[in-house]
Design a protein around this motif. Sequence first.
Motif, PDB file in Angstrom:
ATOM      1  N   UNK A 179      76.425  57.277 -70.266  1.00 16.47           N
ATOM      2  CA  UNK A 179      75.064  57.461 -69.791  1.00 16.47           C
ATOM      3  C   UNK A 179      74.429  56.082 -69.622  1.00 16.47           C
ATOM      4  N   UNK A 180      73.582  55.946 -68.616  1.00 14.98           N
ATOM      5  CA  UNK A 180      72.926  54.668 -68.409  1.00 14.98           C
ATOM      6  C   UNK A 180      71.571  54.832 -67.751  1.00 14.98           C
ATOM      7  N   UNK A 181      70.693  53.874 -68.020  1.00 11.12           N
ATOM      8  CA  UNK A 181      69.384  53.827 -67.373  1.00 11.12           C
ATOM      9  C   UNK A 181      69.069  52.369 -67.059  1.00 11.12           C
ATOM     10  N   UNK A 182      68.499  52.135 -65.883  1.00 14.46           N
ATOM     11  CA  UNK A 182      68.137  50.783 -65.473  1.00 14.46           C
ATOM     12  C   UNK A 182      66.767  50.804 -64.814  1.00 14.46           C
ATOM     13  N   UNK A 183      66.061  49.676 -64.915  1.00 13.05           N
ATOM     14  CA  UNK A 183      64.739  49.567 -64.303  1.00 13.05           C
ATOM     15  C   UNK A 183      64.524  48.142 -63.825  1.00 13.05           C
TER      16      UNK A 183
ATOM     17  N   UNK B  99      75.301  58.744 -64.939  1.00  9.99           N
ATOM     18  CA  UNK B  99      76.147  59.548 -65.806  1.00  9.99           C
ATOM     19  C   UNK B  99      77.567  59.461 -65.262  1.00  9.99           C
ATOM     20  N   UNK B 100      78.538  59.356 -66.164  1.00  8.41           N
ATOM     21  CA  UNK B 100      79.937  59.268 -65.747  1.00  8.41           C
ATOM     22  C   UNK B 100      80.811  59.914 -66.810  1.00  8.41           C
TER      23      UNK B 100
ATOM     24  N   UNK C  75      81.412  60.104 -61.394  1.00 10.79           N
ATOM     25  CA  UNK C  75      80.208  59.344 -61.703  1.00 10.79           C
ATOM     26  C   UNK C  75      79.121  59.723 -60.723  1.00 10.79           C
ATOM     27  N   UNK C  76      77.870  59.615 -61.185  1.00 18.79           N
ATOM     28  CA  UNK C  76      76.732  59.964 -60.351  1.00 18.79           C
ATOM     29  C   UNK C  76      75.552  59.085 -60.723  1.00 18.79           C
TER      30      UNK C  76
END
Length: 348
Positions: free
Chosen positions: A205-209, A223-224, A233-234
């Motif tokens: 899981x990942x989040x970027x800003x 998400x992967x 992966x998406x």
Amino acid sequence: MRHFFTFCLILFIPNSLLADVVTTDGSNVVINLNGPIEVKTLDGKFSAKLGGRIQWDYNYAELNGVADEDDFNIRRARLYLSGNVNDWSYKVQFNVGNDNGGTPEDLYIRYNGWGKQAIVTIGKQNEPFGLEQLESSKDISYLERSAVTEAYAPGRQEGILFSGQRDALTYAFGIFEDDSVGDGTAMTGRVTYTPIKSVNHVLHFGVAHSNRDNDVDITGLEVAYAKGPYHMQSEFISAEESNGSREGLYLQAGWIITGETRPYKNGIFKRVKPGNRSGAWELVVRYEDGDGAYSDEELGSTDATSYGVGVNYYLNQFIRIGATFTDAKDNINDNHGKEFRARIQIAL
């Protein structure tokens, strides 16, 4: 640049033409010619590595049934030199093909003395945004990145980055120049969490800003999942701007027919490595929807939907042959674009 290429040429001279004895004025050295050319001291305190990539493409694209592109071209041709001096490391990577020869891609110095938990990188580098964007172009399963990534991910800029990893977490935060608005500034960060992580099983899981000048805020969710020969992966990315908002997503899935697992390291996926001398085969499919840069399918920047399928053959860990077909339809004006792309790649 002339001296840099001369140095590269010297390093590529076959070792059979060199003297049988290597002498040094200090510690014993290890020379590795199995892939990138690497010279390092036995204690690992000093090293230098020379490598690169060549991607040669055939590209056919059409808009509304009319051919718009039909040619061979060098998609990428790059050389890099990297290494370390005690706790410091460096990387210099230049484009050497087409009209952008001599353009630096990476040009940075890194301090590693605090361990993997805290690393500082200064110079031109990728802003920490997006799973697909941070995966190297030589490692991505689909030959070209998605229209969503192309439209939103910031890419490489001059700046200072603080990053690290601890257990299942990775983090990266940096302050960068923003060339899109002249002398602008951007603050970009990314955090990933991998609750499942083994050699053949990964959940990511990942989040970027990214906050950029001119009141632009870009947010990405990742998400992967990978298990054995299957991987997916998406990413969903949205941008809030002064004149409105945009958003888009892609979903990609792959199957390595010969049974290998797609490697995962430090929050990104790496290139497939064949398990035997007969090589590895991979099938990949991709769906995209929303605002993005659909230039590969001749639609330009617009709101569109696309479907794609691809196949890769990895002869070994350095050579890859692949092909993709993408079909896209503009959601605004009903334009219809298609692209077929084939590639042979050598990457060290």
